[in-house]
Design an enzyme around this catalytic site. Structure first.
Site, PDB file in Angstrom:
ATOM      1  N   ARG A 184      38.544  27.713 -18.103  1.00 59.24           N
ATOM      2  CA  ARG A 184      38.976  26.538 -18.863  1.00 59.24           C
ATOM      3  C   ARG A 184      40.251  26.955 -19.592  1.00 59.24           C
ATOM      4  O   ARG A 184      40.210  27.765 -20.526  1.00 59.24           O
ATOM      5  CB  ARG A 184      37.880  26.118 -19.840  1.00 59.24           C
ATOM      6  CG  ARG A 184      38.187  24.884 -20.692  1.00 59.24           C
ATOM      7  CD  ARG A 184      36.990  24.577 -21.566  1.00 59.24           C
ATOM      8  NE  ARG A 184      37.271  23.566 -22.553  1.00 59.24           N
ATOM      9  CZ  ARG A 184      37.044  22.265 -22.412  1.00 59.24           C
ATOM     10  NH1 ARG A 184      36.559  21.826 -21.268  1.00 59.24           N
ATOM     11  NH2 ARG A 184      37.313  21.414 -23.385  1.00 59.24           N
ATOM     12  N   GLN A 202      34.246  17.238 -14.333  1.00 55.13           N
ATOM     13  CA  GLN A 202      33.866  16.058 -15.093  1.00 55.13           C
ATOM     14  C   GLN A 202      33.839  14.819 -14.209  1.00 55.13           C
ATOM     15  O   GLN A 202      32.907  14.009 -14.268  1.00 55.13           O
ATOM     16  CB  GLN A 202      34.847  15.840 -16.249  1.00 55.13           C
ATOM     17  CG  GLN A 202      34.572  14.573 -17.060  1.00 55.13           C
ATOM     18  CD  GLN A 202      33.257  14.625 -17.807  1.00 55.13           C
ATOM     19  OE1 GLN A 202      33.024  15.558 -18.583  1.00 55.13           O
ATOM     20  NE2 GLN A 202      32.389  13.638 -17.583  1.00 55.13           N
ATOM     21  N   ASP A 254      39.509   8.264 -22.895  1.00 52.97           N
ATOM     22  CA  ASP A 254      39.470   9.656 -23.357  1.00 52.97           C
ATOM     23  C   ASP A 254      40.106   9.710 -24.740  1.00 52.97           C
ATOM     24  O   ASP A 254      40.714   8.728 -25.202  1.00 52.97           O
ATOM     25  CB  ASP A 254      40.234  10.546 -22.366  1.00 52.97           C
ATOM     26  CG  ASP A 254      39.962  12.037 -22.551  1.00 52.97           C
ATOM     27  OD1 ASP A 254      39.117  12.398 -23.396  1.00 52.97           O
ATOM     28  OD2 ASP A 254      40.603  12.836 -21.856  1.00 52.97           O
ATOM     29  N   CYS A 281      34.467  11.227 -21.420  1.00 51.16           N
ATOM     30  CA  CYS A 281      34.048  12.607 -21.143  1.00 51.16           C
ATOM     31  C   CYS A 281      33.634  13.368 -22.395  1.00 51.16           C
ATOM     32  O   CYS A 281      33.047  14.446 -22.292  1.00 51.16           O
ATOM     33  CB  CYS A 281      35.158  13.353 -20.399  1.00 51.16           C
ATOM     34  SG  CYS A 281      36.687  13.563 -21.330  1.00 51.16           S
ATOM     35  N   ARG A 322      26.928  16.653 -15.857  1.00 49.93           N
ATOM     36  CA  ARG A 322      27.774  17.835 -15.688  1.00 49.93           C
ATOM     37  C   ARG A 322      26.934  19.011 -15.210  1.00 49.93           C
ATOM     38  O   ARG A 322      27.346  19.782 -14.341  1.00 49.93           O
ATOM     39  CB  ARG A 322      28.468  18.194 -17.014  1.00 49.93           C
ATOM     40  CG  ARG A 322      29.592  17.291 -17.441  1.00 49.93           C
ATOM     41  CD  ARG A 322      30.853  17.511 -16.626  1.00 49.93           C
ATOM     42  NE  ARG A 322      31.358  18.866 -16.700  1.00 49.93           N
ATOM     43  CZ  ARG A 322      32.153  19.331 -17.655  1.00 49.93           C
ATOM     44  NH1 ARG A 322      32.536  18.533 -18.649  1.00 49.93           N
ATOM     45  NH2 ARG A 322      32.593  20.573 -17.644  1.00 49.93           N
TER      46      ARG A 322
END
Length: 323
Positions: free
Chosen positions: A124, A154, A242, A281, A309
């Site tokens: 990440r 995601q 988002d 998300c 997820r």
């Protein structure tokens, strides 16, 4: 975007044939559909089982996943950790500042060291180039846990969640409202690969990546970018947004002003299809990109997304390990 080659199984691979999971545009659609089908089966098989119960076929048995976090995480960390344990493996969690990358060691050298110690790597990171360099030099699978360019894990969970709630996603209309960011990119990839229509309402200053739009257009993707949220949302089966300010972004005040007209509220949701669902998300900021009435209301499936997820990533891991 650098494509690392294609494996015989329809996904990106290194020269050694290692299965990486970098971006959705690098796969054959049938491969992505197969991964999702596996995720659905895995989820169904866990009903009533304790969270620590290992899958019967344990595709991760005796394997170790290294998880590198250059950005803080809740859902990615918990879901990948639990996913790896449920398929029979173990995890090692490393912060970016705990690696020698932060002191000048090359990503290529880091990739080789990690490959000698673990069976897969999830990263990440802020820079997508870091992830691509890692995959190019690793001799084990590398998985994109999030970059500033994309968020494929995601979106795999999002497609899974949509189909749980509303049936096959092919031919459906989904709407994105807000910044044309990494989530928007992966949704554009998914629209082409899974055959759904995607309307994106974005301010002129925050449009989706032109290269991604070109890629979709070349494949006859049903992608439309507009400036009016109401136009994008009209008759959509799913509305997605988002946060307005992601980690590391320093222009919060400017972004809030630009994105204020793009808030998802009850009035906007009424323009969608009667059975429309709302996705985000997470983490969410109620009163900014979405109102509490929407995200905590009956149309919201955000916590189903978060749970999925886990299952989507178990299937991704299993695919990376050849199961």
């Amino acid at each position: 975007m650098t494509i690392l080659g294609q494996s015989k199984t329809g996904g990106p691979a290194s020269k050694a044939g290692i299965r990486h999971f970098i971006d959705l545009d690098q796969f054959a659609p049938d491969t992505l559909r197969g991964i999702l089908s596996h995720a659905v089966r895995m989820k169904a098989g866990r009903k009533g089982l304790p969270k620590g119960t290992v899958e019967k076929d344990h595709p991760g048995r005796d394997r170790i996943l290294a998880m590198i976090f250059e950005k803080p995480s809740t859902r990615t960390r918990l879901s990948f950790d639990s996913a790896m344990r449920q398929i029979g493996g173990e995890t090692i969690v490393v912060r970016g500042d705990e690696l020698q990358i932060g002191r000048g060691e090359s990503i290529a050298d880091t990739a080789k060291i990690l490959s000698a110690n673990v069976d897969a790597i999830m990263m990440r990171t802020n820079k997508a180039e870091n992830l691509r360099d890692l995959a190019a030099n690793a001799s084990v699978p590398v998985i994109n846990g999030l970059t500033d360019e994309s968020h494929p894990c995601q979106v795999m969970a999002d497609v899974m969640t949509f189909e749980e709630k509303l049936g096959p996603i092919k031919g459906q209309k989904l709407a994105w409202v807000g910044d044309g960011n990494n989530m928007a990119t992966s949704l554009i990839h998914a629209a082409v690969q899974f055959g759904f229509r995607l309307d994106l309402a974005c301010p002129p200053e925050l449009q989706p990546d032109p290269k991604v739009l070109k890629w979709a257009a070349e494949r006859q993707g049903q992608i439309r970018v507009v400036s009016d949220p109401a136009e994008a949302v009209k008759d959509a089966s799913c509305v997605i947004t988002d946060t307005w300010v992601s980690m590391g972004q320093k222009d919060a005040d400017k972004r809030h002003k630009i994105l204020a007209p793009f808030q998802v509220n009850a009035a906007l949701m009424r323009k969608a299809a009667p059975n429309a669902i709302f996705m985000h998300c997470l983490p969410a900021h109620r009163g900014e990109e979405v109102t509490a009435e929407v995200i905590d209301g009956p149309q919201s499936v955000v916590f189903d997304e978060a749970e999925n997820r886990l299952h989507a990533q178990k299937a991704i891991l299993a695919w990376c390990f050849g199961a």
